[in-house]
Design a protein around this motif. Structure first.
Motif, PDB file in Angstrom:
ATOM      1  N   GLY A  89      10.466  27.072   9.720  1.00 31.15           N
ATOM      2  CA  GLY A  89       9.432  27.606  10.597  1.00 31.15           C
ATOM      3  C   GLY A  89       8.365  26.571  10.898  1.00 31.15           C
ATOM      4  O   GLY A  89       8.534  25.379  10.622  1.00 31.15           O
ATOM      5  N   LEU A  90       7.258  27.026  11.444  1.00 32.07           N
ATOM      6  CA  LEU A  90       6.188  26.115  11.882  1.00 32.07           C
ATOM      7  C   LEU A  90       5.109  25.979  10.821  1.00 32.07           C
ATOM      8  O   LEU A  90       4.735  26.953  10.166  1.00 32.07           O
ATOM      9  CB  LEU A  90       5.542  26.634  13.160  1.00 32.07           C
ATOM     10  CG  LEU A  90       6.450  26.888  14.364  1.00 32.07           C
ATOM     11  CD1 LEU A  90       5.631  27.489  15.512  1.00 32.07           C
ATOM     12  CD2 LEU A  90       7.145  25.606  14.813  1.00 32.07           C
ATOM     13  N   ILE A  91       4.601  24.759  10.687  1.00 33.00           N
ATOM     14  CA  ILE A  91       3.425  24.512   9.851  1.00 33.00           C
ATOM     15  C   ILE A  91       2.308  24.089  10.795  1.00 33.00           C
ATOM     16  O   ILE A  91       2.488  23.179  11.609  1.00 33.00           O
ATOM     17  CB  ILE A  91       3.688  23.396   8.815  1.00 33.00           C
ATOM     18  CG1 ILE A  91       4.850  23.798   7.903  1.00 33.00           C
ATOM     19  CG2 ILE A  91       2.432  23.098   7.997  1.00 33.00           C
ATOM     20  CD1 ILE A  91       6.123  23.109   8.197  1.00 33.00           C
ATOM     21  N   VAL A  92       1.171  24.765  10.719  1.00 31.82           N
ATOM     22  CA  VAL A  92       0.025  24.428  11.567  1.00 31.82           C
ATOM     23  C   VAL A  92      -1.001  23.703  10.698  1.00 31.82           C
ATOM     24  O   VAL A  92      -1.476  24.252   9.704  1.00 31.82           O
ATOM     25  CB  VAL A  92      -0.604  25.698  12.182  1.00 31.82           C
ATOM     26  CG1 VAL A  92      -1.761  25.324  13.104  1.00 31.82           C
ATOM     27  CG2 VAL A  92       0.447  26.497  12.945  1.00 31.82           C
ATOM     28  N   VAL A  93      -1.298  22.451  11.061  1.00 32.01           N
ATOM     29  CA  VAL A  93      -2.286  21.668  10.312  1.00 32.01           C
ATOM     30  C   VAL A  93      -3.564  21.611  11.148  1.00 32.01           C
ATOM     31  O   VAL A  93      -3.557  21.136  12.282  1.00 32.01           O
ATOM     32  CB  VAL A  93      -1.770  20.241  10.019  1.00 32.01           C
ATOM     33  CG1 VAL A  93      -2.742  19.510   9.096  1.00 32.01           C
ATOM     34  CG2 VAL A  93      -0.373  20.282   9.390  1.00 32.01           C
ATOM     35  N   CYS A  94      -4.652  22.108  10.560  1.00 33.46           N
ATOM     36  CA  CYS A  94      -5.913  22.232  11.296  1.00 33.46           C
ATOM     37  C   CYS A  94      -6.925  21.194  10.809  1.00 33.46           C
ATOM     38  O   CYS A  94      -6.929  20.818   9.638  1.00 33.46           O
ATOM     39  CB  CYS A  94      -6.514  23.614  11.074  1.00 33.46           C
ATOM     40  SG  CYS A  94      -5.403  24.963  11.499  1.00 33.46           S
ATOM     41  N   GLY A  95      -7.806  20.767  11.730  1.00 31.34           N
ATOM     42  CA  GLY A  95      -8.902  19.885  11.337  1.00 31.34           C
ATOM     43  C   GLY A  95     -10.106  20.727  10.945  1.00 31.34           C
ATOM     44  O   GLY A  95     -10.403  20.916   9.769  1.00 31.34           O
ATOM     45  N   CYS A  96     -10.808  21.249  11.956  1.00 30.28           N
ATOM     46  CA  CYS A  96     -11.984  22.106  11.720  1.00 30.28           C
ATOM     47  C   CYS A  96     -11.774  23.498  12.320  1.00 30.28           C
ATOM     48  O   CYS A  96     -12.512  24.413  12.006  1.00 30.28           O
ATOM     49  CB  CYS A  96     -13.207  21.494  12.378  1.00 30.28           C
ATOM     50  SG  CYS A  96     -14.552  21.101  11.269  1.00 30.28           S
ATOM     51  N   CYS A  97     -10.805  23.625  13.231  1.00 31.77           N
ATOM     52  CA  CYS A  97     -10.495  24.915  13.853  1.00 31.77           C
ATOM     53  C   CYS A  97     -11.683  25.506  14.610  1.00 31.77           C
ATOM     54  O   CYS A  97     -11.899  26.723  14.584  1.00 31.77           O
ATOM     55  CB  CYS A  97     -10.015  25.903  12.798  1.00 31.77           C
ATOM     56  SG  CYS A  97      -8.375  26.526  13.138  1.00 31.77           S
ATOM     57  N   HIS A  98     -12.446  24.668  15.309  1.00 34.78           N
ATOM     58  CA  HIS A  98     -13.577  25.192  16.079  1.00 34.78           C
ATOM     59  C   HIS A  98     -13.116  26.113  17.207  1.00 34.78           C
ATOM     60  O   HIS A  98     -13.880  26.957  17.674  1.00 34.78           O
ATOM     61  CB  HIS A  98     -14.381  24.044  16.682  1.00 34.78           C
ATOM     62  CG  HIS A  98     -15.160  23.269  15.679  1.00 34.78           C
ATOM     63  ND1 HIS A  98     -16.132  23.848  14.896  1.00 34.78           N
ATOM     64  CD2 HIS A  98     -15.113  21.965  15.318  1.00 34.78           C
ATOM     65  CE1 HIS A  98     -16.659  22.924  14.100  1.00 34.78           C
ATOM     66  NE2 HIS A  98     -16.052  21.775  14.338  1.00 34.78           N
ATOM     67  N   ALA A  99     -11.891  25.931  17.679  1.00 30.31           N
ATOM     68  CA  ALA A  99     -11.363  26.829  18.718  1.00 30.31           C
ATOM     69  C   ALA A  99     -11.101  28.215  18.152  1.00 30.31           C
ATOM     70  O   ALA A  99     -10.834  29.157  18.911  1.00 30.31           O
ATOM     71  CB  ALA A  99     -10.082  26.252  19.307  1.00 30.31           C
ATOM     72  N   GLY A 100     -11.181  28.348  16.846  1.00 28.08           N
ATOM     73  CA  GLY A 100     -10.950  29.629  16.183  1.00 28.08           C
ATOM     74  C   GLY A 100      -9.566  29.660  15.550  1.00 28.08           C
ATOM     75  O   GLY A 100      -8.578  29.331  16.215  1.00 28.08           O
ATOM     76  N   LEU A 101      -9.530  30.069  14.291  1.00 34.51           N
ATOM     77  CA  LEU A 101      -8.235  30.121  13.592  1.00 34.51           C
ATOM     78  C   LEU A 101      -7.276  31.078  14.298  1.00 34.51           C
ATOM     79  O   LEU A 101      -6.120  30.722  14.568  1.00 34.51           O
ATOM     80  CB  LEU A 101      -8.452  30.558  12.130  1.00 34.51           C
ATOM     81  CG  LEU A 101      -7.180  30.777  11.326  1.00 34.51           C
ATOM     82  CD1 LEU A 101      -6.369  29.494  11.198  1.00 34.51           C
ATOM     83  CD2 LEU A 101      -7.503  31.346   9.947  1.00 34.51           C
TER      84      LEU A 101
END
Ligand SMILES: [Fe+2]
Ligand SMILES: [Fe+2]
Length: 278
Positions: free
Chosen positions: A182-194
């Motif tokens: 499946g997919l792994i989502v790696v986020c920095g700060c997620c300012h766009a919203g989780l």
């Protein structure tokens, strides 16, 4: 197989080996190369912790910047001094926009401190608001265009357009790894919203998300909004909740609330953490 290593975070797995700072950086090892995702704040922590993990920044094949903020791009100069000349750099075109934060009546610049012309001397710029393939099986999300949910923003972040305006964080992107499971989502700060980021990834990639890694900017949420985030997270995941390996701007209170809601699926991800995904 993907291996995700947390190089920089506000916390550490082992204080004797790894240094900490407010910021984040990961390496993503793939069958065809190695990616650096964000650079932390100072560069010193990035260089120190990289050596502690027996990694060599000269072996990095591509750099991705999640957004312009100093705690993600401050280590850029230190990294570029060691990296391969001309390596590809992936980011949103809005990366070079000035960013500001206000605190105690003072305004300070918190964006990228390196001029575009200098950056272009060391790296090949790939700036796109569309999803971009960094290496086989690794994509940027592109710009998170649909933002119906509210987490991720800070009321003290501004841009200067026609006067002071709240930062729309157009540059905020995550990284998507396409593993067999499946997919792994790696986020920095997620300012766009989780939640916005996850719904965007589901829409574009149309596969199951098995893990979320990184900063999710839930630290300043009030109790009701945090409860709402958990409810929607449960709903969009149906019965198959992804693993959450969270750090940086997630916040202790949000981490505890998520752990209460999702049990062992929720773990912290301090500097020194190594994750493997098949
Ligand atoms: Fe940020
Ligand atoms: Fe951050």
């Amino acid at each position: 197989m993907f291996m995700v290593r947390c190089l920089v975070d506000n916390n550490t797995l082992d204080a004797a080996r790894f240094r900490t700072e407010h910021g984040v950086s990961f390496t993503i090892e793939t069958p065809t190369g190695q990616i650096l995702f964000d650079t932390g704040q100072s560069g010193d922590v990035l260089v120190h912790n990289t050596a502690q993990l027996d990694l060599d920044l000269r072996q990095i094949d591509a750099l991705v910047l999640s957004h312009a903020h100093y705690d993600h791009t401050g280590g850029l100069e230190a990294f570029l001094q060691k990296s391969r000349p001309g390596l590809p750099l992936y980011a949103h075109p809005d990366l070079f926009r000035e960013r500001y934060a206000t605190k105690d009546g003072q305004t300070r610049s918190i964006g990228l401190q390196m001029a575009r012309i200098d950056l272009a001397k060391h790296a090949t710029l790939n700036l796109s608001a569309e999803p971009a393939q960094v290496l086989p099986g690794v994509w940027t999300t592109g710009e998170i265009t649909t933002r119906t949910e509210f987490e991720g923003r800070s009321s003290h972040h501004f841009i200067l357009g026609n006067g002071w305006q709240p930062d729309p964080y157009r540059d905020d992107m995550a990284l998507v790894l396409e593993a067999l499971s499946g997919l792994i989502v790696v986020c920095g700060c997620c300012h766009a919203g989780l939640l916005n980021t996850l719904m965007h990834v589901q829409r574009i990639f149309d596969k199951k998300i098995i893990a979320i890694v990184g900063g999710t900017h839930l630290a300043n949420l009030d109790v009701n909004t945090l409860e709402h985030t958990i409810t929607i997270l449960r709903a969009i995941s149906a019965w198959d909740m992804p693993y959450l390996f969270l750090n940086h701007c997630t916040g202790e209170r949000a981490l505890a609330a998520l752990a209460q809601a999702f049990g062992k699926k929720v773990k912290s991800c301090p500097a020194g953490t190594v994750l493997r995904f098949d």
